[in-house]
Scaffold this motif. Structure first.
Motif: not given
Length: 380
Positions: A210, A215, A315-316, A345, A347-348, A374, A377-378
């Motif tokens: 992704e 991923r 993701f943040e 952390s 993104p990515g 996921e 997690w997300y």
């Protein structure tokens, strides 16, 4: 050999240090920060930039062989140390054709391995190339020739308008330009070669990306035996042509007309091989240590019917350790969670991974459990 130096102190070196415990092998890492993941498990550390050759000379005094966690190294400077007797594995001559993406493509072509069509574009030739590019050329892929990873420095360009908008960002960088492959699936092979030339290959896996970041990894890939044999032949030919020592990650495309094309080569342990820690007789990290220490290679056999590895990606922008999310994921049956201990952390960014062993090779079951991880997690 009892002490292995590693240039790099991230999660790959951290997992290598963990594997070393069971082999009686200690790691000494060269890494910039005392907070880097591998420092907590390493026997010793040299704190310096990855490409600091003076620091690498110091590293060499503390170990018997030096391996690599990443490709951000200065080969000409390291060659001075090699001429002085420092042992690098894989040898620097193995890295030379691989670190630059255009050189890597050219090498693969030279040894007869199938790749996408490609060319290079320099800052000096950019304007002419842009003027000559026909509409039939699109979509195409631009890659920075050096220092790109996890999708950084890679751009999928759909048309001339998108290319023109991007040009100020990329035209000053030497680029690899290649045809866009509308692949059926992405595959990966983790292979190792010993000092004596023995080659072992792990089960071929399917990867899902992704934004050019891995991923999910499904082991084994559900492909026919002909394709398995073809990928294994590619891996063997590549490692033997290089006279490589150590573990290599080989990323491939399976095209819509059932052809295999080599995408990229990583001369080190690789994200697509993390499943091997729990799912195989010998993990890729233990295998790499065995190879660079001149020891017999271990068995790469899968110990379970199947496995799925899910990367836990940032993701943040935050400093959270996500303890609650990790606790919920760890409750999934046969789940093995690895948290890299990174303090920030974004993104990515790869913050950890979880491997789940499966009692069936059924792909739908693997997809369901990956979706469950996921969703935790997300968020749903």
């Amino acid at each position: 050999m009892k002490r292995v130096g590693v240039i790099g102190g991230g999660q790959l070196a951290w997992m290598m240090a963990e594997a070393g415990k069971g082999l009686g092998i200690d790691l000494v890492v060269q890494t910039p920060q005392s907070t880097d993941p591998a420092v907590s498990l390493a026997k010793d550390a040299v704190f310096a930039a990855i490409d600091d050759v003076v620091a690498t000379a110091e590293l060499a005094t503390r170990c018997e062989v030096i391996a690599f966690e990443n490709e951000f190294v200065d080969i000409p400077a390291l060659e001075v140390l090699a001429h002085q007797g420092v042992c690098f594995r894989p040898h620097l001559s193995v890295l030379v054709p691989l670190l630059d993406k255009y050189d890597q493509r050219s090498f693969l072509q030279q040894i007869g391995l199938p790749t996408p069509n490609f060319e290079d574009v320099t800052p000096e030739s950019w304007d002419k190339w842009l003027n000559d590019a026909s509409e039939a050329s699109f979509p195409l892929v631009l890659k920075a020739r050096r220092h790109g990873y996890d999708g950084q420095g890679t751009f999928i360009i759909k048309d001339r308008v998108a290319l023109t908008k991007l040009q100020d960002k990329v035209k000053s960088t030497p680029l690899l330009v290649e045809e866009y492959i509308p692949f059926e699936r992405e595959l990966a092979a983790i292979a190792a070669r010993s000092v004596t030339g023995d080659v072992v290959i792990y089960p071929i896996v399917e990867t899902q990306q992704e934004n050019q970041v891995c991923r999910r990894v499904f082991a084994p890939a559900q492909i026919d035996e002909r394709l398995v044999k073809e990928v294994e032949a590619i891996a063997t030919h590549l490692l033997n042509s290089l006279k490589a020592v150590g573990v290599f990650g080989i990323e491939l495309f399976l095209t819509q007309d059932n052809r295999i094309l080599v995408n990229e080569i990583a001369p080190r342990t690789h994200n697509s091989g993390h499943f091997t820690i729990e799912a195989c007789e010998t993990s890729q990290f233990a295998q790499h240590l065995l190879a660079v220490c001149g020891l017999p290679l271990g068995n790469p056999r899968l110990k379970t019917s199947g496995a799925v590895m899910i990367n836990l990606l940032g993701f943040e922008e935050t400093d959270s350790d996500y303890a609650e999310k990790r606790s919920k994921i760890a409750e999934i049956p046969q789940a093995y969670l690895h948290w890299y201990g990174k303090t920030q952390s974004r993104p990515g960014r790869k913050l950890g991974h979880v491997t789940i062993l499966l009692d069936t090779p059924d792909r739908e079951a693997a997809e369901r459990v990956a979706a469950r991880v996921e969703s935790i997690w997300y968020g749903s």
